[in-house]
Write a protein that holds these residues in place. Structure first.
Motif, mmCIF file in Angstrom:
data_model
loop_
_atom_site.group_PDB
_atom_site.id
_atom_site.type_symbol
_atom_site.label_atom_id
_atom_site.label_comp_id
_atom_site.label_asym_id
_atom_site.label_seq_id
_atom_site.Cartn_x
_atom_site.Cartn_y
_atom_site.Cartn_z
ATOM 1 N N UNK A 116 -3.579 18.304 -0.293
ATOM 2 C CA UNK A 116 -4.578 17.234 -0.247
ATOM 3 C C UNK A 116 -3.869 15.904 -0.471
ATOM 4 N N UNK A 117 -4.579 14.819 -0.139
ATOM 5 C CA UNK A 117 -4.050 13.488 -0.366
ATOM 6 C C UNK A 117 -3.751 13.278 -1.850
ATOM 7 N N UNK A 118 -2.723 12.506 -2.139
ATOM 8 C CA UNK A 118 -2.433 12.068 -3.493
ATOM 9 C C UNK A 118 -2.679 10.560 -3.565
ATOM 10 N N UNK A 119 -1.688 9.752 -3.241
ATOM 11 C CA UNK A 119 -1.882 8.302 -3.244
ATOM 12 C C UNK A 119 -2.552 7.844 -1.950
ATOM 13 N N UNK A 120 -3.455 6.898 -2.075
ATOM 14 C CA UNK A 120 -4.077 6.253 -0.913
ATOM 15 C C UNK A 120 -4.670 4.934 -1.405
ATOM 16 N N UNK A 180 0.820 -1.206 0.000
ATOM 17 C CA UNK A 180 0.000 0.000 0.000
ATOM 18 C C UNK A 180 0.851 1.250 0.000
ATOM 19 N N UNK A 181 0.182 2.380 -0.203
ATOM 20 C CA UNK A 181 0.871 3.663 -0.206
ATOM 21 C C UNK A 181 -0.057 4.775 0.236
ATOM 22 N N UNK A 182 0.499 5.764 0.909
ATOM 23 C CA UNK A 182 -0.266 6.926 1.374
ATOM 24 C C UNK A 182 0.623 8.148 1.237
ATOM 25 N N UNK A 183 0.124 9.193 0.555
ATOM 26 C CA UNK A 183 0.925 10.395 0.375
ATOM 27 C C UNK A 183 0.032 11.616 0.229
ATOM 28 N N UNK A 195 1.770 -14.326 -12.459
ATOM 29 C CA UNK A 195 1.532 -13.446 -11.312
ATOM 30 C C UNK A 195 0.202 -12.733 -11.454
ATOM 31 N N UNK A 196 -0.379 -12.397 -10.299
ATOM 32 C CA UNK A 196 -1.636 -11.660 -10.260
ATOM 33 C C UNK A 196 -1.488 -10.518 -9.270
ATOM 34 N N UNK A 197 -1.868 -9.318 -9.717
ATOM 35 C CA UNK A 197 -1.710 -8.109 -8.920
ATOM 36 C C UNK A 197 -3.051 -7.379 -8.887
ATOM 37 N N UNK A 198 -3.518 -7.074 -7.687
ATOM 38 C CA UNK A 198 -4.792 -6.363 -7.544
ATOM 39 C C UNK A 198 -4.585 -5.193 -6.598
ATOM 40 N N UNK A 199 -5.138 -4.032 -6.956
ATOM 41 C CA UNK A 199 -5.046 -2.860 -6.085
ATOM 42 C C UNK A 199 -6.286 -1.999 -6.261
ATOM 43 N N UNK A 200 -6.553 -1.173 -5.261
ATOM 44 C CA UNK A 200 -7.701 -0.262 -5.307
ATOM 45 C C UNK A 200 -7.396 0.963 -4.461
ATOM 46 N N UNK A 201 -7.922 2.107 -4.886
ATOM 47 C CA UNK A 201 -7.752 3.342 -4.140
ATOM 48 C C UNK A 201 -7.322 4.479 -5.043
#
Length: 565
Positions: free
Chosen positions: A225-229, A201-204, A246-252
């Motif tokens: 303001x938030x950028x990555x989340x 994950x990432x938060x910036x 490989x399988x990669x899943x992300x959301x946000x």
């Protein structure tokens, strides 16, 4: 309902190339610093690492993804450490070199690193790197100055009439200049659940500001303001023959670019109260749901994206799609995409100015292929071709777009020159037919070598109802310096330009104009990047007629310096 020309104004910022983060990979080199006597074993290690890393020429490089992959590989007791460096490639992309250090016969010597483990500030931005868990801080700062002479061809009252981005006084006739910048800061990490399943994950956030006479305003602004989340997981396995699945899943909230930016790249808007118009500080979509399945060099992905638009011109767009890319032979990439608008208020206009529909219900079908010399650092021809059509579920629509590019790389010569010609086509509406034919540019853009077509002309014409011819060169006077000159000619397929800039709604000529620009990039090291640009834009007969023959030539200059950890 959002007017079409307002929606297109969202993307009028110059797509600043923020260094390595937006460059395609040219070469991937993997070496072993302490190879064993058995060459078969060394080859197995390097080949396995390449498949595990899943970075191939043509992919866009992600430092976070590379660090995450390295953290996973270090869990292998036969590998003590992996490091990497990257440098500007000869064809304008990126050469990435990985170095593997083998452990002493099964005993890994890597005991961890990072500020939280060693309390050594020299290891920043890495905070923690041990047993497959990797956490790093992010710090990116950019300062930019931009100047214009006769912005908007010296006629801002007509070119910006009714534009909601205008606050106070916009730039126009004569000289104007402003400064802007941003600070991007955050934290990113990955950790194993087991040997084959990782979560990440990432938060910036981004703090941005502008001061001076900008294109749309002379007001000083600042915004945070938030950028990555986002959060996600990755899993996969390698079979006995070395094939990697490989399988990669992300959301946000995160950045997303579909293929070469022809359809989707600018997933966030800048300017207005957010400032940093030309720096393009923000890229993260309001929401991205992304699933990627990769088998060796073949990639399939499905996505849903809602761009982070400016509130004043929010088109309420939501796009879903699928994409597949394969490399049937060395040096060639082929791809196909389907995109559909599940929602969207971006409006389409008929020849009498009536709204005939909105983006909601749009379908896009895209095919493409590229070829580069093999090996990538060898001289030779290169080409790219792409074609796409658009139709609509609710009314009769058939819009078309595409490009063809042909060039030759002389990288074995002094300054490693290359030259190419690209013809890009985006259809306009024919008022004499019942079918609607104007191309919807969606979120096209990226940087000035992708689909920001012309530094200044792009702000006027966008990627709709335009034929853009580009001659582009590349020169490498120094290993860390690249010079990219471009010559452009812009024409309109249709004289009906409703949906574009209101001042150019009905054209008396097909000739939009011409532009010559030059970009200089300097990469002194992976942390610093300096980028300068000059552009001279000449209005054609279509623009002169629309502006009562009072249009002036438009000169623009830009310089920014970027630092990142």
């Amino acid at each position: 309902m959002t007017f079409a020309w307002i929606g297109s104004a969202r993307a009028q910022s110059y797509g600043a190339d923020l260094g390595f983060l937006s460059l395609p990979v040219e070469t991937v080199t993997v070496t072993i610093s302490n190879p064993r006597a058995e060459q078969a074993y060394n080859d197995k290690v390097t080949d396995g690492f390449r498949k595990y890393l899943a970075v191939y020429p043509g992919d866009y490089f992600s430092p976070n993804a590379a660090e995450f992959a390295i953290a996973k590989v270090r869990r292998n007791p036969e590998i003590a450490n992996v490091t990497y460096t990257y440098a500007l490639g000869r064809a304008g992309g990126l050469d990435v070199s990985f170095t593997i250090t083998l452990a002493t016969r099964g005993n890994s010597s890597f005991e961890g690193r990072g500020f939280l483990i060693t309390n050594n500030k020299a290891e920043l931005p890495v905070l923690y790197d041990k047993d497959g868990t990797y956490v790093r801080a992010k710090l990116e700062a950019l300062s930019l100055t931009y100047a214009n002479n006769n912005a908007w061809f010296g006629q801002p009252d007509q070119m910006l009439a009714g534009n909601p981005l205008v606050q106070g006084k916009p730039a126009g006739k004569g000289y104007s200049q402003w400064v802007e910048g941003f600070l991007h800061y955050g934290i990113y990490g990955i950790t194993p659940v087991n040997d084959n399943f990782y979560v990440y994950g990432g938060l910036s956030s981004i703090s941005s500001g502008s001061k001076g006479q900008e294109l749309f305003t002379d007001q000083t602004r600042g915004y945070t303001f938030f950028e990555d989340a986002y959060a996600g997981f990755i899993t996969g396995k390698t079979d006995e023959k070395g094939n990697r699945l490989s399988f990669n899943f992300s959301a946000g909230r995160q950045k997303f670019q579909l293929a070469n930016a022809f359809l989707i790249a600018n997933t966030a808007a800048n300017g207005w109260d957010r400032a940093a118009l030309q720096a393009n500080a923000r890229w993260a979509a309001d929401m991205l749901v992304l699933a990627q399945l990769r088998y060796n060099s073949t990639k399939f992905e499905a996505f849903y994206v809602e761009p982070d638009e400016l509130p004043v011109i929010n088109t309420n767009t939501g796009l879903a799609g699928v994409n597949i890319e394969a490399r049937p032979i060395s040096g060639m990439m082929t791809g196909a995409s389907y995109v559909t608008a599940l929602k969207g208020d971006y409006a389409y206009y008929g020849p009498d100015g009536q709204v005939i529909g909105t983006r909601d219900g749009l379908n896009v079908y895209d095919l493409r292929a590229t070829y580069t010399p093999n090996p990538p650092n060898a001289p030779g021809p290169f080409f790219g071709i792409e074609g796409a059509i658009q139709n609509h579920r609710d009314f009769d629509m058939f819009a078309t777009a595409g490009y063809a590019e042909l060039g030759y790389s002389f990288i074995d010569k002094t300054w490693s020159p290359s030259i190419s010609y690209r013809l890009g086509y985006f259809s306009g509406d024919d008022p004499d037919t019942e079918t609607y034919e104007r191309w919807d540019p969606l979120l096209s853009g990226g940087n000035g070598e992708q689909w920001v077509q012309g530094s200044s002309m792009f702000k006027v014409v966008q990627d709709s109802n335009v034929i853009a011819q580009r001659i582009q060169g590349r020169f490498r006077p120094l290993p860390t310096v690249e010079v990219v000159p471009q010559l452009w000619a812009f024409t309109a397929p249709s004289l009906d330009n409703l949906g574009g800039n209101p001042a150019l709604s009905f054209l008396d000529s097909h000739n939009y104009g011409y532009e010559a620009n030059i970009t200089v990039k300097w990469f002194p090291n992976p942390n610093w990047y300096v980028h300068g640009m000059l552009a001279y834009t000449v209005p054609g007969e279509a623009v002169q007629d629309a502006l009562d023959h009072k249009a002036d030539d438009w000169f623009a200059a830009m310089l920014f310096v970027r630092y990142s950890l």
